[in-house]
Motif scaffolding. Sequence first.
Motif, PDB file in Angstrom:
ATOM      1  N   ILE A   1       0.865  -1.188   0.000  1.00  0.00           N
ATOM      2  CA  ILE A   1       0.000   0.000   0.000  1.00  0.00           C
ATOM      3  C   ILE A   1       0.896   1.231   0.000  1.00  0.00           C
TER       4      ILE A   1
ATOM      5  N   ARG B   1       0.546   5.545  -0.581  1.00  0.00           N
ATOM      6  CA  ARG B   1      -0.409   6.649  -0.728  1.00  0.00           C
ATOM      7  C   ARG B   1       0.324   7.978  -0.750  1.00  0.00           C
ATOM      8  N   ARG B   2      -0.397   9.003  -1.180  1.00  0.00           N
ATOM      9  CA  ARG B   2       0.164  10.350  -1.188  1.00  0.00           C
ATOM     10  C   ARG B   2      -0.115  11.047   0.142  1.00  0.00           C
TER      11      ARG B   2
ATOM     12  N   SER C   1      -3.512  13.458   1.118  1.00  0.00           N
ATOM     13  CA  SER C   1      -4.622  13.222   0.196  1.00  0.00           C
ATOM     14  C   SER C   1      -5.192  11.839   0.448  1.00  0.00           C
ATOM     15  N   ASP C   2      -6.264  11.510  -0.259  1.00  0.00           N
ATOM     16  CA  ASP C   2      -6.845  10.176  -0.182  1.00  0.00           C
ATOM     17  C   ASP C   2      -6.465   9.335  -1.388  1.00  0.00           C
ATOM     18  N   ASP C   3      -5.413   9.742  -2.094  1.00  0.00           N
ATOM     19  CA  ASP C   3      -5.045   9.081  -3.333  1.00  0.00           C
ATOM     20  C   ASP C   3      -4.132   7.886  -3.096  1.00  0.00           C
ATOM     21  N   ASP C   4      -4.494   6.744  -3.668  1.00  0.00           N
ATOM     22  CA  ASP C   4      -3.619   5.585  -3.686  1.00  0.00           C
ATOM     23  C   ASP C   4      -2.643   5.705  -4.849  1.00  0.00           C
TER      24      ASP C   4
ATOM     25  N   ARG D   1      -2.037  -0.090  -4.459  1.00  0.00           N
ATOM     26  CA  ARG D   1      -2.718  -0.875  -3.425  1.00  0.00           C
ATOM     27  C   ARG D   1      -2.955  -2.260  -4.008  1.00  0.00           C
TER      28      ARG D   1
ATOM     29  N   GLU E   1      -1.762   0.917   7.953  1.00  0.00           N
ATOM     30  CA  GLU E   1      -1.979   2.064   7.057  1.00  0.00           C
ATOM     31  C   GLU E   1      -2.524   3.260   7.835  1.00  0.00           C
TER      32      GLU E   1
ATOM     33  N   ALA F   1      -0.587   6.722   8.309  1.00  0.00           N
ATOM     34  CA  ALA F   1      -1.217   7.965   7.864  1.00  0.00           C
ATOM     35  C   ALA F   1      -1.104   9.044   8.936  1.00  0.00           C
TER      36      ALA F   1
ATOM     37  N   LEU G   1       5.081  10.805  -0.055  1.00  0.00           N
ATOM     38  CA  LEU G   1       4.551   9.447  -0.138  1.00  0.00           C
ATOM     39  C   LEU G   1       4.692   8.740   1.208  1.00  0.00           C
TER      40      LEU G   1
ATOM     41  N   GLY H   1       3.965   4.513   2.863  1.00  0.00           N
ATOM     42  CA  GLY H   1       3.586   3.176   2.458  1.00  0.00           C
ATOM     43  C   GLY H   1       3.677   2.162   3.569  1.00  0.00           C
TER      44      GLY H   1
END
Length: 303
Positions: free
Chosen positions: A16, A18-19, A22-25, A28, A190, A194, A276, A278
């Motif tokens: 996984i 992600r940025r 943001s909520d952008d993958d 994944r 995750e 985050a 990023l 992960g």
Amino acid sequence: MQSLIASRGLAGAAVIVRRVGSDDDVERRYYGTYNAESRVPIASATKWFTGVAVAATAEQAGRSLDMPVGNCIPGLAPDRAAITVRQTLGHVSGLPSLGPAAERAHADLEASVASLMRLPVVGAPGEVFVYSGTAMQVAARCAEILAGKDFRTLFAGTITGPLGLTRTGFAAEGAPVTGGGLWSTPHDLEQFTAMIAGRGAAGDVRVLSPEAFDDISRLVSPAHARIVEIPDAARGFEGMATGMWCERALPSGACAVVSSAGAFGTYAWVDYEAGLYGVFVVQSRLPDVWPTWVAIRAALGSR
């Protein structure tokens, strides 16, 4: 990943990325039998959970992580009492490495720490770097006394409850192994990562103030300490922040890349410069999967 899983005979894996902010993958993927709720032991990836839990407890109590552990744990010999909480979380306390079996062989953290503090030291505080979860037992015991709660309860109040980590926890028996005893899932890892990416906050939930997070995410060790024990995968890192690896530091000492990895292959990281973060979850030997994790990060833009 498919080649790694086939060559090592692995049950599966989770990747996984992600940025930040943001909520952008970016990526994944779940391989083999793994999914978001696959629960696995994460070994030393536990360490940054414990570091944050201790830091949050200290912040709530209005105490500094640079306080001597003798300020919260009574009855210590003067040389042990002078060790700071930050030194225990940064692996420069001078205390020996005993391993998880010895750490959990007691009813609770009070007994675990009492036993540890009777052993000979490896060196003076700040003079030797010994990568180990053993000294983290001392930091966790200090947090227990500051909070007036056992570590499992304060961990639930500062980490798993606020962040909604319903499948992350220590074994119910014996003293919690605060440097390597957590079980968790890709989903929960995750969510925690985050929060690290959000510098102490995940969505509307804030675990640490911005000031407290900045305090734990700056380079601490080994500095001038002699390295006695360090994982091979970390030899290229700058060193440790407080409870987490500082893979790359800025001239100010702030860590541009922080991470936490476990002996069974779990690896979670945040690259603030690349924007990023992960989580890589697998059950293998870290040296066997480490080149793959490094390659995936590089391919996705995090050097």
